[in-house]
Design an enzyme around this catalytic site. Structure first.
Site, mmCIF file in Angstrom:
data_model
loop_
_atom_site.group_PDB
_atom_site.id
_atom_site.type_symbol
_atom_site.label_atom_id
_atom_site.label_comp_id
_atom_site.label_asym_id
_atom_site.label_seq_id
_atom_site.Cartn_x
_atom_site.Cartn_y
_atom_site.Cartn_z
ATOM 1 N N GLY A 43 3.467 -13.699 -16.294
ATOM 2 C CA GLY A 43 4.093 -12.827 -15.268
ATOM 3 C C GLY A 43 5.344 -13.089 -14.269
ATOM 4 C CE LYS A 65 4.097 -21.176 -23.387
ATOM 5 N NZ LYS A 65 4.574 -19.314 -22.314
ATOM 6 N N GLY A 67 -0.882 -3.928 -22.168
ATOM 7 C CA GLY A 67 -0.061 -4.403 -21.973
ATOM 8 C C GLY A 67 0.264 -5.852 -21.536
ATOM 9 C CG ASP A 94 0.075 -19.730 -25.033
ATOM 10 O OD1 ASP A 94 1.166 -19.998 -24.548
ATOM 11 O OD2 ASP A 94 -0.353 -19.988 -23.615
ATOM 12 C CE LYS A 131 1.163 -22.272 -21.827
ATOM 13 N NZ LYS A 131 0.447 -20.627 -20.409
ATOM 14 C CB ALA A 140 18.898 -25.610 -2.123
#
Length: 430
Positions: free
Chosen positions: A296, A99, A181, A195, A199, A27
């Site tokens: 994740g 999104k 989960g 969803d 996107k 950076a």
């Protein structure tokens, strides 16, 4: 995939601290988390907050003059929209993984970002850690993108992959995914295709330079897919995927989310589990595919941090925004409608559960013929007189409106049990 509250934010802090030296080198300056706003300030996230300040007052963070960049990871429409707009109006760069927010309110937010000359990064909004946003905005900027095909929801892909490998029912696999989960307690946003449609709206804008209305994207999920359909698909040489499809056009664009039969020989057919993949066809480059973890905390955190580094690099060389949020100024977006699903042509897999009686297939075929639908092949294996058996028909190219009319008529036949199943077959994935 299911995310524990604050998981992506925790991942961002972990990666920033673990890779601090490398990130600073790339950076051109250190990047530090100086404040975290969370309504829940008591839960242990598994990583020390200090030296950052923890508060439940997001406005205080947004209004802090010493903070040049704000990351929004709360999701949903509100209060995320208000916070993002407030940060932009305060002159801060914004990075988000949201999104849904951008699919519905993207034009409003981008207009504010352009008006205030700040950077808006959203790499993490599609495909988790897959760098598809930057690829479409910059890497493929010199080509004309003709089509995009995406497996962009890990929960659905996990369910369909497990059904394919183990022959289990949708309900059984979904229940297991919820216990593990891997799916939300209320999975409707994922399994009903919403969803994926969020996107797809972003991919369509970035790939084609258009501004589609999210509400106009035809969307169907995977609830009606049964193990028998997956078995027949395999026999026909296909794998069923929830596919987000967009194709460019002169007067309208094609954009839809549907369960789709993908040829087994195609790379997308091998995308298993919770992985995502976006297949892009360019006029000059030809086909390319981008594959990786679609969700994740850690994969998504890498995309968030990539946007942080890009903003830090831009700030190092001047005050101007190097690349507009959509890749082109918002005023340059084309205003094209989404072609209605009823107007699209395609081949289809049809399954009917019908009583095993003489003449049933002829009646179904007759209705298809009257609706201008030509039959390519028929599969009817089981023979149990007096019971319901599957009749599988593959069509030639047919108009969706004609197909809907035919399925409605067939559904009214007394010899047909349950709703007919129709799955689009995509042969043009090249």
């Amino acid at each position: 995939m299911k995310r524990a509250r604050g998981a992506i934010g925790t991942g961002v802090v972990k990666v920033l601290r673990t890779n601090r030296t490398e990130i600073a080198r790339r950076a051109g300056r250190p990047i530090d988390v100086v404040a975290i706003a969370d309504l829940d300030t008591t839960t242990d996230r598994g990583i020390p907050v200090a030296p950052a300040k923890l508060t439940n007052d997001a406005r205080a963070v947004i209004e802090d003059p010493d903070i040049p960049l704000v990351i929004e990871l709360i999701g949903g429409y509100e209060p995320a929209r208000r916070f993002v707009l407030a940060a932009i109006r305060a002159g801060k760069d914004v990075v988000t993984a949201n999104k849904a927010l951008l699919a519905v309110h993207g034009e409003e937010i981008v207009a504010e970002a352009e008006a205030h000359g700040v950077r808006l990064g959203f790499e993490a909004s599609v495909g988790g850690g897959i760098p598809i946003i930057r690829t479409l905005k910059e890497g493929l900027a010199g080509d004309h993108t003709a089509a995009v095909y995406g497996i962009v929801n890990g929960t659905c892909n996990h369910i369909l992959t497990t059904m394919t490998r183990e022959g289990r029912s949708f309900e059984d696999v979904l229940a297991e995914a919820q216990r593990l989960g891997l799916a939300e307690a209320d999975p409707s946003t994922d399994v009903d295709g919403v969803d994926s449609a969020h996107k797809l709206a972003l991919l369509t804008t970035l790939a084609f330079g258009v501004a589609p209305r999210f509400a106009d994207i035809p969307t169907e999920g995977i609830r009606r897919i049964e193990a028998v359909d997956i078995g027949f698909a395999r026999e026909l040489g296909y794998t069923i995927k929830l596919l987000a499809v967009a194709r460019d056009g002169r007067d309208a664009i094609e954009a839809h989310v549907q369960p789709t039969m993908v040829p087994n020989a195609h790379l997308l057919a091998d995308v298993g589990g919770n992985f995502n993949a976006i297949f892009v066809r360019g006029a000059a480059l030809g086909p390319t595919m981008y594959y990786g973890q679609g969700a994740g905390s850690m994969p998504t955190a890498t995309a968030v941090i990539a946007d942080l580094i890009a903003a830090a690099r831009d700030r190092a060389v001047g005050t101007g925004v190097r690349v507009p949020p959509w890749g082109v100024p918002q005023r340059a977006l084309r205003r094209l409608p989404i072609r209605p699903l009823a107007d699209l042509d395609g081949e289809h897999y049809l399954r009917f559960m019908a009583l095993d009686r003489p003449g049933v297939l002829a009646r179904i075929a007759g209705i298809l013929g009257k609706c201008n639908i030509s039959i390519a092949s028929v599969l009817q294996k089981e023979r149990r007189a007096g019971t319901s058996v599957p009749i599988v028909i593959r069509t030639h190219q047919a108009r969706e409106r004609d197909l809907a009319r035919a399925l409605g008529a067939i559904d009214r036949l007394s010899v047909v049990r349950g709703r007919p199943v129709s799955i689009r077959i995509e042969e043009q994935l090249h």
